[in-house]
Design an enzyme around this catalytic site. Structure first.
Site, PDB file in Angstrom:
ATOM      1  CD  GLN A   4     -19.453  13.474 -41.473  1.00 58.30           C
ATOM      2  OE1 GLN A   4     -20.443  13.244 -42.159  1.00 58.30           O
ATOM      3  NE2 GLN A   4     -18.481  14.295 -41.846  1.00 58.30           N
ATOM      4  CB  SER A  36      19.046   2.594 -25.424  1.00 61.40           C
ATOM      5  OG  SER A  36      19.801   3.771 -25.638  1.00 61.40           O
ATOM      6  CD  GLU A  82       8.608   2.655 -20.980  1.00 56.70           C
ATOM      7  OE1 GLU A  82       8.774   3.785 -21.473  1.00 56.70           O
ATOM      8  OE2 GLU A  82       9.545   1.882 -20.748  1.00 56.70           O
ATOM      9  CB  THR A  93      -0.913   0.045   1.247  1.00 58.86           C
ATOM     10  OG1 THR A  93      -0.094   0.207   2.402  1.00 58.86           O
ATOM     11  CG2 THR A  93      -1.754  -1.209   1.403  1.00 58.86           C
ATOM     12  CG  HIS A  94       0.434   4.356   1.378  1.00 55.85           C
ATOM     13  ND1 HIS A  94      -0.322   5.505   1.288  1.00 55.85           N
ATOM     14  CD2 HIS A  94      -0.202   3.560   2.278  1.00 55.85           C
ATOM     15  CE1 HIS A  94      -1.348   5.416   2.114  1.00 55.85           C
ATOM     16  NE2 HIS A  94      -1.316   4.236   2.711  1.00 55.85           N
ATOM     17  CE1 TYR A 116     -26.160  12.587 -38.148  1.00 60.07           C
ATOM     18  CE2 TYR A 116     -26.618  14.557 -39.444  1.00 60.07           C
ATOM     19  CZ  TYR A 116     -25.763  13.530 -39.073  1.00 60.07           C
ATOM     20  OH  TYR A 116     -24.513  13.458 -39.640  1.00 60.07           O
TER      21      TYR A 116
HETATM   22  N1  ARG Z   1     -21.943  11.005 -42.938  1.00 61.92           N
HETATM   23  C1  ARG Z   1     -23.004  11.287 -42.036  1.00 61.92           C
HETATM   24  C2  ARG Z   1     -22.597  10.961 -40.623  1.00 61.92           C
HETATM   25  O1  ARG Z   1     -21.646  10.309 -40.466  1.00 61.92           O
HETATM   26  C3  ARG Z   1     -24.200  10.488 -42.397  1.00 61.92           C
HETATM   27  C4  ARG Z   1     -25.475  11.118 -42.015  1.00 61.92           C
HETATM   28  C5  ARG Z   1     -25.659  12.340 -42.787  1.00 61.92           C
HETATM   29  N2  ARG Z   1     -26.936  12.937 -42.593  1.00 61.92           N
HETATM   30  C6  ARG Z   1     -27.172  14.210 -42.892  1.00 61.92           C
HETATM   31  N3  ARG Z   1     -28.341  14.644 -42.655  1.00 61.92           N
HETATM   32  N4  ARG Z   1     -26.249  14.987 -43.403  1.00 61.92           N
HETATM   33  O2  ARG Z   1     -23.237  11.367 -39.664  1.00 61.92           O
END
Ligand code: ARG
Length: 457
Positions: free
Chosen positions: A321, A276, A289, A154-155, A316
């Site tokens: 993206q 090295s 590492e 520990t520590h 969306y």
């Molecule tokens: N290439 C777009 C993405 O990866 C696909 C969806 C595009 N949709 C849009 N309404 N522009 O999100």
């Protein structure tokens, strides 16, 4: 002309084309994209939404594209924006008019969510399998070292003797939890979202259950906005990947430390170390590492995607993206890390003699000495003080507890008797810890058996 070019009077600026195009990285989704489209077209045909003959042509055309893509025969067009438009454009080039019916009742918004969900599911399964191989390796190694005594810390100060098996089994617990996290991430991704459309579903009588069945999804999504706006499944993967990398990095750090000339608990295999360019004597644990270092990338991707999603209005937005490069790089880093770590672990030599010697230094049996006095009727708090005084005395005399004679011990407390010497040996200290979860070899054996059971489930 762009597939969406109808309402535009000007071509896109070259700068914009270059900036918003995702084909350079989302081409990796071709398998999912085409498979998803085959299911969608099959369902459209079955529902009579498009003519059955067209559906057949589309499916055949897509299968041909899939074959060619797998063989690396397709040069994805950088000007066709993303994988979805690339596939659709190519399909129409190959089969003509029927190809134009593929995108009926679908948007790229639900399409990209479908593709990435399929990809995430595969990534979770793949990670689970890699974790299982690592777990098997750890369990086999632990089995060989049930009696290899080493100091527990520990520590980073020597604390109490344990066994190497017990230490390795701590990592087994971590990686078993990781496997569960990837199973949960799989369930989060296992929701079929086609039918969400751009955001508000669609007017066509899609059979969403049928698509789910064709694509091996367990359930369909229940809200079209969420269907296109949700990236929790990627965050779940990234969170699981981050925690798993954190575990790997702790293990790597211990191997790096144990490999130092100061510790010498392990010897790294030449095949997993590097030299090295200037210091001829060096043998560096670069692999460990680098895994420790790459952990930062995966944490970064989790933070990155959380930040992309933070404050995004429904549904969306193109911001999303940005999910893919983060997700792909995290997945690649984790896969490489797990692969090379397991391979490296299989070649590490554990030096029993050095570990055992390390366990006996540093008063690791001091707690047991206090427990000995408790067994003889001394209250623990008094026993703790007596042993503290003994340790101070030993430090002055440059001795270990077991170097003292019974007469010397008795000067500190009359309860010491001849049986103290056996009671405080390293082996005895470990073997007396025989409650569930403790390092006594028979308890660790139970832990190994239980982990092997869990691995089978
Ligand atoms: N290439 C777009 C993405 O990866 C696909 C969806 C595009 N949709 C849009 N309404 N522009 O999100």
């Amino acid at each position: 002309m762009k597939l969406w070019g109808g309402r535009f009077e000007k071509a896109t600026d070259g700068l914009v084309d270059d900036f918003h195009s995702s084909i350079s990285f989302d081409q990796r989704l071709f398998e999912q994209d085409i498979t998803g489209s085959i299911a969608h077209a099959t369902m459209l045909g079955e529902q009579g939404i498009i003519p059955a003959g067209d559906a057949e042509k589309i499916v055949e055309g897509l299968k041909g594209i899939l074959r060619d893509a797998r063989e690396g025969k397709i040069a994805w067009r950088m000007d066709a924006e993303d994988i979805h438009m690339n596939v659709e454009t190519l399909l129409t080039e190959r089969i003509g008019e029927a190809g134009k019916r593929l995108h009926t009742g679908r948007s790229r918004n639900d399409q990209v969510a479908l593709d990435t969900r399929m990809y995430a599911k595969a990534a979770c399964r793949e990670t689970e399998a890699m974790l299982e191989e690592l777990l098997e390796t750890l369990l086999d190694t632990a089995q060989q070292h049930l009696h290899t005594i080493m100091p527990g810390y520990t520590h980073l100060q020597k604390a109490q003797p344990i066994t190497l098996a017990h230490h390795l089994m701590a990592y087994v617990q971590m990686f078993l939890r990781d496997r569960n996290r990837f199973r949960q991430a799989f369930r989060a991704a296992d929701v079929m979202v086609l039918g969400s459309g751009a955001l508000a579903g669609t007017t066509y009588p899609l059979n969403r259950e049928r698509v789910a069945e064709l694509l091996d999804f367990s359930v369909i999504s229940e809200n079209s906005l969420d269907g296109v706006a949700d990236r929790d499944y990627m965050l779940d993967y990234l969170a699981a990947a981050s925690i798993c990398m954190m575990h790997l990095s702790r293990f790597c750090e211990e191997l790096i430390l144990w490999n130092t000339n100061e510790f010498r608990f392990v010897e790294m295999d030449d095949a997993f170390a590097t030299g090295s360019s200037i210091m001829p004597q060096k043998k560096n644990p670069d692999v460990a590492e680098l895994i420790r270092g790459k952990t930062g990338r995966v944490f970064g991707h989790l933070m990155g995607l959380l930040t992309v999603m933070k404050g995004l209005p429904l549904a969306y937005n193109k911001d999303m993206q940005e999910d893919k490069e983060a997700f792909f790089d995290a997945r690649d880093t984790l896969v490489k890390g797990l692969t090379v770590f397991t391979a490296m672990l299989k070649t590490v030599t554990f030096r029993r003699d050095v570990m055992e010697r390390g366990a006996s230094g540093g008063f690791t049996n001091a707690t047991d000495c206090a427990d000995y006095l408790v067994k003889k009727g001394v209250p623990f708090r008094d026993a703790h003080r007596v042993v503290g005084e003994l340790v101070a005395h030993c430090l002055n005399e440059k001795k270990a507890l077991l170097d003292l004679t019974l007469e010397e011990l008795k000067q500190f407390h009359s309860a010491f008797e001849a049986d103290v010497f056996d009671d405080l040996s390293m082996i005895a200290c470990v073997e007396k810890r025989r409650i569930p979860g403790a390092p006594a070899p028979d308890m660790v054996q139970l832990a190994i058996d239980s982990a092997r059971e869990k691995l089978k489930q």
